[in-house]
Scaffold this active site. Structure first.
Site, mmCIF file in Angstrom:
data_model
loop_
_atom_site.group_PDB
_atom_site.id
_atom_site.type_symbol
_atom_site.label_atom_id
_atom_site.label_comp_id
_atom_site.label_asym_id
_atom_site.label_seq_id
_atom_site.Cartn_x
_atom_site.Cartn_y
_atom_site.Cartn_z
ATOM 1 N N GLY A 253 0.800 -3.584 4.920
ATOM 2 C CA GLY A 253 0.862 -4.996 5.543
ATOM 3 C C GLY A 253 -0.626 -5.538 5.638
ATOM 4 O O GLY A 253 -1.636 -4.976 5.137
ATOM 5 N N ARG B 275 -13.939 -7.764 1.285
ATOM 6 C CA ARG B 275 -12.997 -7.439 2.038
ATOM 7 C C ARG B 275 -12.570 -5.930 2.038
ATOM 8 O O ARG B 275 -12.029 -5.604 1.005
ATOM 9 C CB ARG B 275 -11.872 -8.513 2.277
ATOM 10 C CG ARG B 275 -10.919 -8.442 3.077
ATOM 11 C CD ARG B 275 -9.737 -8.001 2.671
ATOM 12 N NE ARG B 275 -8.627 -7.705 3.642
ATOM 13 C CZ ARG B 275 -7.604 -6.976 3.588
ATOM 14 N NH1 ARG B 275 -7.379 -6.051 2.538
ATOM 15 N NH2 ARG B 275 -6.587 -6.869 4.559
ATOM 16 N N VAL B 276 -12.399 -5.659 3.332
ATOM 17 C CA VAL B 276 -11.759 -4.255 3.442
ATOM 18 C C VAL B 276 -10.848 -4.415 4.458
ATOM 19 O O VAL B 276 -10.871 -4.854 5.392
ATOM 20 C CB VAL B 276 -12.947 -3.176 3.867
ATOM 21 C CG1 VAL B 276 -12.230 -1.779 3.927
ATOM 22 C CG2 VAL B 276 -13.917 -3.022 2.814
ATOM 23 N N GLY B 277 -9.617 -3.806 4.038
ATOM 24 C CA GLY B 277 -8.422 -3.837 4.938
ATOM 25 C C GLY B 277 -8.197 -2.404 5.870
ATOM 26 O O GLY B 277 -9.327 -1.702 6.021
ATOM 27 N N ASP B 278 -7.136 -2.252 6.386
ATOM 28 C CA ASP B 278 -6.827 -1.116 7.305
ATOM 29 C C ASP B 278 -6.986 0.053 6.369
ATOM 30 O O ASP B 278 -7.230 1.099 7.077
ATOM 31 C CB ASP B 278 -5.756 -1.397 8.102
ATOM 32 C CG ASP B 278 -4.437 -1.518 7.191
ATOM 33 O OD1 ASP B 278 -4.548 -2.213 6.043
ATOM 34 O OD2 ASP B 278 -3.527 -1.205 7.599
ATOM 35 N N GLY C 127 -3.771 -5.744 6.851
ATOM 36 C CA GLY C 127 -4.755 -5.134 7.581
ATOM 37 C C GLY C 127 -5.486 -5.455 8.758
ATOM 38 O O GLY C 127 -5.848 -4.570 9.617
ATOM 39 N N THR D 65 0.896 -1.103 -0.066
ATOM 40 C CA THR D 65 -0.027 0.003 0.056
ATOM 41 C C THR D 65 0.993 1.321 0.000
ATOM 42 O O THR D 65 1.707 1.296 0.654
ATOM 43 C CB THR D 65 -0.842 -0.089 1.197
ATOM 44 O OG1 THR D 65 -1.667 -1.197 1.320
ATOM 45 C CG2 THR D 65 -1.443 1.414 1.526
HETATM 46 C C1 SD4 Z 1 -4.573 -4.132 3.397
HETATM 47 N N1 SD4 Z 1 -2.849 -2.965 4.191
HETATM 48 O O1 SD4 Z 1 -5.735 -4.193 2.473
HETATM 49 C C2 SD4 Z 1 -3.406 -3.437 2.959
HETATM 50 C C3 SD4 Z 1 -2.612 -4.027 2.256
HETATM 51 C C4 SD4 Z 1 -0.960 -3.612 2.346
HETATM 52 O O2 SD4 Z 1 1.156 -4.313 2.155
HETATM 53 O O3 SD4 Z 1 -0.771 -2.876 2.726
HETATM 54 N N2 SD4 Z 1 0.028 -4.318 1.823
HETATM 55 O O4 SD4 Z 1 -4.660 -4.911 4.404
#
Ligand code: SD4
Length: 341
Positions: free
Chosen positions: A247, A223-226, A249, A195
């Protein structure tokens, strides 16, 4: 025996020491806080090009929020980048769904999650912030808003991404294990997920941040991450500083990671130590998961001091200020060896 001369000499010396120490004290209170701005920092090696775009705004005296929006649009538009914006890898059903958020020096924020067919989710997030009474729009509603605002609906799945997805479908295994992104990228892995999180301090000393991603490759639909979650993937408090994450999330959301980093800086932690503490919080909460995944935090404080910390080796961040526009710094990390010691 009492020696008056000696006594006077001593008192004079004591008085002048006191005067010096008063003046040193007064100086340390009155002197301006050493600052390093404007400055922009962002996650991963693709942050170098993104920072340069943000710098164009900052060096003209522009606002940090305009700089970060302009900056992260670079990887969003990059056809070779499969983890942000256009050409991002799709979810397991073949949809490219994007997440992004932005936050300014006044605590205004805007976010979109699981938005489809719109190449620059960060600019939609900006308009959610500027033109609606809301903070977050998701899915179809976010796309509808974007189209109303003049964004073009387009297919974001490229031939290359479709090919990678078809390849993945042969085994259809998704497990976000040991994501050492930079190494994977240089070794040509198709499945990295990075990201861009960007933080800028402008010439007026104001801080803003932006974060944008296509999230985990081949994730579950919806799905939704951070990354689009204010407080998790990004947080800014103009009194203290800003933080962003990259990373897996789920572990960042569980610990409200970026908010935690900013609050630790408020308590006096340096940016790096605040990031380290947040990483350790992830380990403490889920030690077995933490060994298998990557999470990195990046932070800046009001003085323009910055730092980062990750679970694993491989994280890097880009720094751009008046001295150097293309600095790439390897992130410090917790697990020093393969046995996770
Ligand atoms: C997520 N944090 O969707 C994001 C993905 C990401 O390195 O940052 N990957 O979880």
């Amino acid at each position: 025996m009492f020696n008056r001369r000696k006594f006077l000499k001593l008192s004079a010396a004591t008085a002048s020491v006191a005067a010096i120490s008063r003046s040193v004290k007064a100086k340390s209170i009155d002197a301006p806080v050493p600052t390093n701005y404007p400055i922009v920092i962002s996650t991963w090696d693709f942050g170098v090009a993104a920072n340069k775009e943000a710098w164009k705004v900052l060096q003209k005296g522009g606002r940090a929020v305009d700089a970060v929006e302009a900056g992260v649009r670079v990887p969003e538009a990059d056809m070779h980048n499969h983890t942000v914006g256009r050409a991002g890898y799709p979810d397991r059903d073949g949809h490219v769904t994007l997440d992004a958020c932005i936050m300014d020096e006044y605590g205004n924020c805007g976010s979109v999650a699981a938005i489809e067919n719109i190449a620059h989710p960060i600019s939609v997030a900006r308009l959610v912030m500027d033109k609606t009474p809301h903070v977050m729009l998701v899915g179809d509603g976010a796309r509808q808003f974007a189209i109303e605002q003049g964004f073009k609906a387009e297919e974001l799945l490229t031939d290359e991404s479709r090919k990678a997805w078809k390849e993945w479908l042969k085994t259809a295994k998704y497990s976000p294990v040991m994501n050492i992104e930079n190494k994977q990228r240089t070794q040509g892995s198709k499945y990295n997920h990075d990201t861009i999180g960007m933080l800028a301090l402008d010439a007026k000393g104001n801080i803003s941040g932006a974060c944008t991603t296509s999230g985990m490759a081949f994730k579950m639909h919806g799905r939704v991450g951070d990354s689009p979650i204010i407080g998790a993937g990004l947080y800014v408090d103009n009194e203290v500083g800003g933080a962003t994450s990259t990373g897996v999330g789920e572990e960042v959301i569980r610990n409200v990671g970026s908010f935690l980093v900013v609050e630790l800086m408020r308590q006096g932690y340096s940016p790096e130590n605040a990031c380290k503490e947040a990483v350790q919080r992830i380990i403490k909460k889920k030690p077995e998961i933490a060994k298998q995944i990557q999470v990195g935090f990046l932070a800046i404080n009001k003085k323009g001091e910055y730092g980062a910390y990750a679970l694993q080796d491989g994280f890097s961040y880009a720094v751009c200020d008046q001295n150097k526009q293309d600095l790439l710094v390897p992130g410090k990390f917790f697990y020093k060896d393969a046995n996770h010691k």
